[in-house]
Scaffold this motif. Structure first.
Motif, PDB file in Angstrom:
ATOM      1  N   ASP A 156       0.986  -1.055  -0.024  1.00  0.00           N
ATOM      2  CA  ASP A 156       0.027  -0.073  -0.032  1.00  0.00           C
ATOM      3  C   ASP A 156       0.976   1.371  -0.116  1.00  0.00           C
ATOM      4  N   MET A 157       0.632   2.457  -0.814  1.00  0.00           N
ATOM      5  CA  MET A 157       1.276   3.342  -0.915  1.00  0.00           C
ATOM      6  C   MET A 157       0.563   4.667  -0.403  1.00  0.00           C
ATOM      7  N   SER A 158      -0.474   4.566   0.452  1.00  0.00           N
ATOM      8  CA  SER A 158      -1.081   5.545   0.668  1.00  0.00           C
ATOM      9  C   SER A 158      -0.801   6.544   1.764  1.00  0.00           C
ATOM     10  N   ASP A 159       0.277   6.050   2.466  1.00  0.00           N
ATOM     11  CA  ASP A 159       1.180   6.944   3.476  1.00  0.00           C
ATOM     12  C   ASP A 159       2.764   6.609   3.260  1.00  0.00           C
ATOM     13  N   ALA A 160       3.024   6.569   2.016  1.00  0.00           N
ATOM     14  CA  ALA A 160       4.551   6.045   1.527  1.00  0.00           C
ATOM     15  C   ALA A 160       5.480   7.211   2.395  1.00  0.00           C
ATOM     16  N   TYR A 161       5.020   8.504   2.240  1.00  0.00           N
ATOM     17  CA  TYR A 161       5.900   9.587   2.761  1.00  0.00           C
ATOM     18  C   TYR A 161       5.096   9.675   4.235  1.00  0.00           C
ATOM     19  N   SER A 162       5.318   9.127   5.065  1.00  0.00           N
ATOM     20  CA  SER A 162       4.690   9.081   6.372  1.00  0.00           C
ATOM     21  C   SER A 162       4.325  10.365   6.976  1.00  0.00           C
ATOM     22  N   ALA A 163       2.914  10.836   7.205  1.00  0.00           N
ATOM     23  CA  ALA A 163       2.171  11.805   7.634  1.00  0.00           C
ATOM     24  C   ALA A 163       3.030  12.194   8.939  1.00  0.00           C
ATOM     25  N   THR A 164       3.213  11.327   9.732  1.00  0.00           N
ATOM     26  CA  THR A 164       3.703  11.656  10.985  1.00  0.00           C
ATOM     27  C   THR A 164       4.973  12.069  10.939  1.00  0.00           C
ATOM     28  N   LEU A 165       6.169  11.684   9.930  1.00  0.00           N
ATOM     29  CA  LEU A 165       7.263  12.121   9.942  1.00  0.00           C
ATOM     30  C   LEU A 165       7.213  13.422   9.251  1.00  0.00           C
ATOM     31  N   ARG A 166       6.277  13.802   8.154  1.00  0.00           N
ATOM     32  CA  ARG A 166       6.378  14.891   7.575  1.00  0.00           C
ATOM     33  C   ARG A 166       6.141  15.972   8.713  1.00  0.00           C
ATOM     34  N   ASP A 167       5.035  15.778   9.672  1.00  0.00           N
ATOM     35  CA  ASP A 167       5.096  16.741  10.998  1.00  0.00           C
ATOM     36  C   ASP A 167       6.105  16.934  11.542  1.00  0.00           C
ATOM     37  N   LEU A 168       6.887  15.783  11.818  1.00  0.00           N
ATOM     38  CA  LEU A 168       8.274  16.373  12.697  1.00  0.00           C
ATOM     39  C   LEU A 168       9.064  17.015  11.913  1.00  0.00           C
ATOM     40  N   ALA A 169       9.115  16.659  10.604  1.00  0.00           N
ATOM     41  CA  ALA A 169      10.213  17.542   9.561  1.00  0.00           C
ATOM     42  C   ALA A 169       9.598  19.080   9.621  1.00  0.00           C
ATOM     43  N   ARG A 170       8.373  19.022   9.460  1.00  0.00           N
ATOM     44  CA  ARG A 170       7.874  20.597   9.528  1.00  0.00           C
ATOM     45  C   ARG A 170       8.272  21.097  10.681  1.00  0.00           C
ATOM     46  N   GLN A 171       8.106  20.526  11.919  1.00  0.00           N
ATOM     47  CA  GLN A 171       8.330  21.214  13.303  1.00  0.00           C
ATOM     48  C   GLN A 171       9.870  21.398  13.388  1.00  0.00           C
ATOM     49  N   ALA A 172      10.702  20.598  12.945  1.00  0.00           N
ATOM     50  CA  ALA A 172      12.188  20.843  12.955  1.00  0.00           C
ATOM     51  C   ALA A 172      12.616  21.906  12.106  1.00  0.00           C
ATOM     52  N   ALA A 173      11.887  22.015  11.041  1.00  0.00           N
ATOM     53  CA  ALA A 173      12.347  23.230  10.161  1.00  0.00           C
ATOM     54  C   ALA A 173      11.804  24.707  10.780  1.00  0.00           C
ATOM     55  N   LEU A 174      10.566  24.550  11.448  1.00  0.00           N
ATOM     56  CA  LEU A 174      10.076  25.795  12.320  1.00  0.00           C
ATOM     57  C   LEU A 174      11.191  26.104  13.229  1.00  0.00           C
ATOM     58  N   THR A 175      11.821  24.881  13.983  1.00  0.00           N
ATOM     59  CA  THR A 175      12.542  25.502  15.494  1.00  0.00           C
ATOM     60  C   THR A 175      13.749  25.901  14.624  1.00  0.00           C
ATOM     61  N   GLU A 176      14.070  25.241  13.626  1.00  0.00           N
ATOM     62  CA  GLU A 176      15.581  25.684  13.156  1.00  0.00           C
ATOM     63  C   GLU A 176      15.713  26.811  12.128  1.00  0.00           C
ATOM     64  N   HIS A 177      14.244  27.554  12.015  1.00  0.00           N
ATOM     65  CA  HIS A 177      14.084  28.696  11.173  1.00  0.00           C
ATOM     66  C   HIS A 177      14.883  28.393   9.688  1.00  0.00           C
ATOM     67  N   ILE A 178      14.335  27.205   9.063  1.00  0.00           N
ATOM     68  CA  ILE A 178      14.643  26.905   7.979  1.00  0.00           C
ATOM     69  C   ILE A 178      13.403  26.772   6.976  1.00  0.00           C
ATOM     70  N   PRO A 179      13.347  27.776   6.046  1.00  0.00           N
ATOM     71  CA  PRO A 179      12.252  27.628   5.111  1.00  0.00           C
ATOM     72  C   PRO A 179      12.061  26.156   4.307  1.00  0.00           C
ATOM     73  N   LEU A 180      10.992  25.680   4.355  1.00  0.00           N
ATOM     74  CA  LEU A 180      10.583  24.352   3.957  1.00  0.00           C
ATOM     75  C   LEU A 180       9.685  24.207   2.725  1.00  0.00           C
ATOM     76  N   ARG A 181       9.740  24.107   1.805  1.00  0.00           N
ATOM     77  CA  ARG A 181       8.421  23.566   0.905  1.00  0.00           C
ATOM     78  C   ARG A 181       8.112  22.398   1.045  1.00  0.00           C
ATOM     79  N   GLU A 182       6.926  22.191   0.493  1.00  0.00           N
ATOM     80  CA  GLU A 182       6.336  20.679   0.604  1.00  0.00           C
ATOM     81  C   GLU A 182       5.557  20.281  -0.718  1.00  0.00           C
ATOM     82  N   GLY A 183       5.683  19.242  -1.404  1.00  0.00           N
ATOM     83  CA  GLY A 183       5.079  18.921  -2.636  1.00  0.00           C
ATOM     84  C   GLY A 183       5.427  17.669  -3.318  1.00  0.00           C
ATOM     85  N   VAL A 184       4.891  17.530  -4.467  1.00  0.00           N
ATOM     86  CA  VAL A 184       4.914  16.046  -5.206  1.00  0.00           C
ATOM     87  C   VAL A 184       6.179  15.978  -5.855  1.00  0.00           C
ATOM     88  N   LEU A 185       6.850  14.867  -6.002  1.00  0.00           N
ATOM     89  CA  LEU A 185       8.046  14.625  -6.521  1.00  0.00           C
ATOM     90  C   LEU A 185       7.640  13.614  -7.835  1.00  0.00           C
TER      91      LEU A 185
END
Ligand code: HPA
Length: 276
Positions: A156-185
């Protein structure tokens, strides 16, 4: 039928006889991003040529060694360099390294690549968290007999890019003040870059960035039941009506220039990945 499993056992043995590190997080470093490994306290570096069955990288800027050590205090295995489909390898070879990381005990995979920006709001030098993908490579690493011990026939590929891990990545980017885009490859086989008409098409079908790697590795990782988080370093702007010629050297230089922010982001993210 179980040939792949036997190959992986041999590769794994070649690694485990040389290190006591039991990696929990695996990291794949893409084009222009090889220096990220400097953040890792490396205990052992093993050339791909010293690991049975491991294909060697021929792409420019790719180092071709497996590093074992700790990064932000977490035991990691880093593929410093990957192999691409355009080098002439099969999809099974392209994804062999990821399967080896899984065989070494890794539970979470961090993938990085250089990619072209298709979303007109994105810019060269931007960092993009991959939210989803479109496989346009015309091939899959899962074609052929399936070893049910390694993974499901129809993963199953419905959560291939784990939503939980993406939340963590966005939080880390905010904490570190790193601009982060998000999208489809969207993944293409390359090695040529795309025409204007192809870029227009790729944007039209819903992609924000285009690259020649990562997607097969994500498919093999999901098959191997790994959690995945992935980042694209946007190295060129693929806007059909304002397209300028670009060289591999420029792509590598842009990725190298922007690499420190990805290094900082991954360093902040890694400890959270191991708490999952
Ligand atoms: N197309 C495909 N792959 C790429 C590109 C691109 O424009 N830029 C970096 N990797």
């Amino acid at each position: 039928m179980h040939h792949l499993r036997e190959m992986l056992a041999e590769s794994r043995a070649a690694v485990t006889t040389r290190t006591d590190v039991e990696p929990r997080v695996g990291i794949v470093l893409g084009t222009g991003l090889q220096h990220l490994a400097e953040r890792c306290a490396v205990e052992q570096a093993i050339a791909y040529t010293e690991i049975p069955h491991m294909p060697r990288s021929t792409a420019p800027s790719h180092r071709g060694q497996l590093l074992l050590g700790t990064w932000s205090g977490i035991p990691v295995a880093i593929m410093q360099g990957r192999v691409h489909y355009y080098e002439g390898y099969t999809m099974q070879q392209v994804t062999y390294g990821v399967r080896l990381l899984a065989a070494l005990g890794v539970h979470t995979l961090v993938l990085t690549n250089a990619a072209g920006a298709l979303n007109p709001l994105f810019r060269r030098g931007d960092l993009m968290l991959i939210a989803d993908h479109i496989n346009l490579m015309g091939d899959s690493p899962l074609i052929g007999p399936n070893d049910d011990v390694l993974g499901n026939r129809f993963p199953d590929m419905s959560d291939a890019y784990s939503a939980t891990l993406r939340d963590l990545a966005r939080q880390a980017a905010l904490t570190e003040h790193i601009p982060l885009r998000e999208g489809v490859l969207v993944a293409v086989h390359g090695p040529n870059l795309e025409t204007r008409a192809e870029y227009r098409f790729l944007r039209l079908i819903g992609a924000d960035a285009v690259g020649m790697s990562t997607v097969p590795e994500v498919i093999a990782a999901v098959h191997s039941r790994l959690h995945v988080v992935a980042f694209s370093m946007l190295t060129d702007e693929c806007f059909p009506d304002a397209l300028r010629p670009v060289t591999a050297e420029e792509i590598i230089a842009t990725a190298e220039e922007a690499a420190p922010k990805l290094e900082q982001l991954i360093s902040a993210l890694i400890p959270h990945l191991d708490r999952q």
